[in-house]
Design an enzyme around this catalytic site. Structure first.
Site, PDB file in Angstrom:
ATOM      1  N   CYS A 131      38.610  41.488  43.704  1.00  0.00           N
ATOM      2  CA  CYS A 131      39.415  42.643  43.075  1.00  0.00           C
ATOM      3  C   CYS A 131      39.943  41.353  42.526  1.00  0.00           C
ATOM      4  O   CYS A 131      41.335  41.332  43.173  1.00  0.00           O
ATOM      5  CB  CYS A 131      40.458  44.049  44.155  1.00  0.00           C
ATOM      6  N   CYS A 134      44.436  42.530  42.731  1.00  0.00           N
ATOM      7  CA  CYS A 134      44.423  41.814  44.101  1.00  0.00           C
ATOM      8  C   CYS A 134      45.041  41.400  44.122  1.00  0.00           C
ATOM      9  O   CYS A 134      45.858  39.768  44.687  1.00  0.00           O
ATOM     10  CB  CYS A 134      44.061  43.108  45.200  1.00  0.00           C
TER      11      CYS A 134
END
Length: 175
Positions: A131, A134
């Site tokens: 991700c 993130c």
């Protein structure tokens, strides 16, 4: 770190580099104290590798709060590493403005560890979870608020990469 011996025993010769990198990234990390082991646990959880998670849990290296912190961060990242890429893939401005309404109480308690360690664990899980939102967020926080060095960020990434590769090898050999 005896638990590394148990993990390395599960890695066949064709993946010798992975076996060697387990020592190089975890046992000889620039991270402080048990941080490298906690990062490895979070990465192993994110990689869904029960044998590595079990080896680290049972090693007695991490304090209960370090175990809890790494597992809490990895569990939350399992959700966030899906949610935030979904928002990006959907490419819908209205959807991006909606509140997620997903419980993340673990952020408040951080599993009993300080914010720096929790963010490292979350970063490791997010690297495995791929991700980029993130990863960028946790890496920036670690640098800006916790003054983590580039070498330390590198080591979090190296540990996550090697644990993920070891998890893949172990899964392929078990099949």
């Amino acid at each position: 770190m005896e638990f590394l011996t148990a993990i390395k025993a599960q890695i066949p010769d064709y993946a010798k580099d992975i076996r060697l990198n387990l020592d190089g990234t975890i046992a000889r990390s620039s991270l402080e104290g048990n941080d490298a082991v906690g990062v490895a646990l979070a990465a192993a959880f994110a990689a869904k590798c029960q044998p590595i998670v079990k080896a680290i849990r049972e090693a007695g290296v991490l304090a209960p709060e370090e175990l809890e912190g790494a597992l809490t961060a990895a569990a939350i990242m399992g959700m966030n590493n899906t949610w935030y890429p979904y928002l990006e893939m959907a490419d819908n401005a209205e959807l991006r403005n909606e509140k997620a309404q997903l419980r993340m109480n673990g952020y408040a308690t951080r599993g009993g560890v300080d914010q720096r360690r929790f963010e490292m664990y979350a970063l490791a899980a997010s690297i495995v979870g791929k991700c980029h939102f993130c990863v960028k967020s946790h890496a920036a926080l670690l640098v800006d608020e916790h003054k983590m060095s580039t070498a330390q960020l590198r080591d979090v990434g190296r540990i996550a990469a090697v644990i993920n590769a070891a998890a893949q090898v172990i899964a392929a050999e078990a099949a």
